[in-house]
Design a protein around this motif. Structure first.
Motif, mmCIF file in Angstrom:
data_model
loop_
_atom_site.group_PDB
_atom_site.id
_atom_site.type_symbol
_atom_site.label_atom_id
_atom_site.label_comp_id
_atom_site.label_asym_id
_atom_site.label_seq_id
_atom_site.Cartn_x
_atom_site.Cartn_y
_atom_site.Cartn_z
ATOM 1 N N GLY A 188 0.821 -1.197 0.000
ATOM 2 C CA GLY A 188 0.000 0.000 0.000
ATOM 3 C C GLY A 188 0.860 1.252 0.000
ATOM 4 N N ALA A 189 0.408 2.294 -0.722
ATOM 5 C CA ALA A 189 1.215 3.504 -0.890
ATOM 6 C C ALA A 189 1.456 4.235 0.426
ATOM 7 N N ARG A 190 0.569 4.027 1.415
ATOM 8 C CA ARG A 190 0.728 4.701 2.701
ATOM 9 C C ARG A 190 1.151 3.714 3.796
ATOM 10 N N SER A 191 1.674 2.586 3.414
ATOM 11 C CA SER A 191 2.078 1.570 4.387
ATOM 12 C C SER A 191 3.290 2.038 5.189
ATOM 13 N N LEU A 192 3.543 1.362 6.299
ATOM 14 C CA LEU A 192 4.694 1.697 7.133
ATOM 15 C C LEU A 192 5.995 1.548 6.353
ATOM 16 N N GLU A 193 6.058 0.495 5.539
ATOM 17 C CA GLU A 193 7.265 0.268 4.744
ATOM 18 C C GLU A 193 7.484 1.381 3.729
ATOM 19 N N ALA A 194 6.398 1.834 3.100
ATOM 20 C CA ALA A 194 6.514 2.914 2.119
ATOM 21 C C ALA A 194 6.945 4.216 2.795
ATOM 22 N N ALA A 195 6.393 4.483 3.982
ATOM 23 C CA ALA A 195 6.754 5.707 4.711
ATOM 24 C C ALA A 195 8.234 5.702 5.078
ATOM 25 N N LYS A 196 8.713 4.564 5.516
ATOM 26 C CA LYS A 196 10.125 4.479 5.901
ATOM 27 C C LYS A 196 11.027 4.567 4.672
ATOM 28 N N SER A 197 10.586 3.972 3.569
ATOM 29 C CA SER A 197 11.372 4.032 2.334
ATOM 30 C C SER A 197 11.465 5.457 1.809
ATOM 31 N N LEU A 198 10.348 6.207 1.866
ATOM 32 C CA LEU A 198 10.379 7.599 1.420
ATOM 33 C C LEU A 198 11.334 8.410 2.296
ATOM 34 N N ALA A 199 11.292 8.158 3.614
ATOM 35 C CA ALA A 199 12.188 8.872 4.519
ATOM 36 C C ALA A 199 13.646 8.554 4.205
ATOM 37 N N MET A 200 13.914 7.312 3.847
ATOM 38 C CA MET A 200 15.274 6.935 3.480
ATOM 39 C C MET A 200 15.696 7.650 2.197
ATOM 40 N N PHE A 201 14.810 7.675 1.217
ATOM 41 C CA PHE A 201 15.113 8.346 -0.056
ATOM 42 C C PHE A 201 15.363 9.828 0.160
ATOM 43 N N ARG A 202 14.467 10.498 0.881
ATOM 44 C CA ARG A 202 14.628 11.932 1.115
ATOM 45 C C ARG A 202 15.883 12.210 1.934
ATOM 46 N N GLY A 203 16.178 11.326 2.888
ATOM 47 C CA GLY A 203 17.375 11.521 3.685
ATOM 48 C C GLY A 203 18.636 11.431 2.849
#
Length: 221
Positions: A188-203
């Protein structure tokens, strides 16, 4: 005391878009408040659905370090039914009462509620009257909605400020997990895994392990 106000169209938007930054600034001594504009209310949802998300939001706020909150209780997808002046006055009243130095609002993405709230915050935070207290206004991205805009046809989220949330990422994910009724399982686009992955990418875009990205609209010293 310095103050941060996060304006969320719906419960969970504040955590998705700025949860790590909320934790970080709260730990640095900021008083943090969240204004939630709409929710899962009739006619599209049962009142019981709203009560569930309200409880989830309060649990998440406690984990994030939010000390003050407002819920306008406008039905989701129907913010546009509010007269513009009425909605603006409600947001201005919160700014009058709280006097935030920093305001974070949603990027005007695919969700109509996000776009309307963005427009209202832009008006409410003009550097006149009560808006003079706002020294920085920035927009945050919301997983799924921000990324579903039509590239080069609609506005694209182009971050120019990334907050290092490496030390806050696990608590952000735990706070997001409070929204059991809203957060889907992976992929899911708003899943916990997706949220953490976006944070990793932005970081990693800014040399951090994890980050939250924002688009600064106005900043003054």
């Amino acid at each position: 005391m310095k103050r941060l106000l996060v304006v969320a169209p719906h419960p969970d938007d504040e955590t998705l878009g700025a949860g790590g930054t909320i934790i970080k600034l709260a730990n640095e001594g900021y008083e943090v408040a969240v204004l939630t504009v709409s929710g899962h209310l009739p006619p599209l949802y049962d009142r019981a659905d709203y009560e569930v998300t309200l409880a989830e939001a309060k649990n998440a706020f406690s984990m994030l370090g939010v000390s003050k909150s407002w819920f306008l209780e406008i039905p989701a997808t129907m913010i546009g039914d509010q007269p513009v002046g009425v909605l603006n006055r409600k947001i201005v009243q919160v700014i009058n009462d709280f006097e935030p130095e920093i305001v974070l609002c949603p990027f005007p993405d695919r969700h109509i509620d996000h776009r309307i709230v963005f427009e209202s915050v832009m008006v409410s935070c003009r550097p006149v009257g009560s808006g003079r207290c706002v020294k920085m206004l920035a927009s945050y991205e919301t997983l799924s909605e921000t990324h579903w805009n039509a590239p080069n046809i609609e506005a694209n989220f182009t971050p120019n400020w990334v907050v290092d949330i490496t030390d806050q990422i696990e608590k952000k994910i735990s706070a997001l997990n409070c929204y059991e009724s809203q957060i889907p399982h992976f992929p899911g686009a708003r899943s916990l895994e997706a949220a953490k992955s976006l944070a990793m990418f932005r970081g990693t875009q800014a040399g951090f392990s994890y980050g939250e990205a924002f688009q600064i609209i106005r900043k003054s010293s």
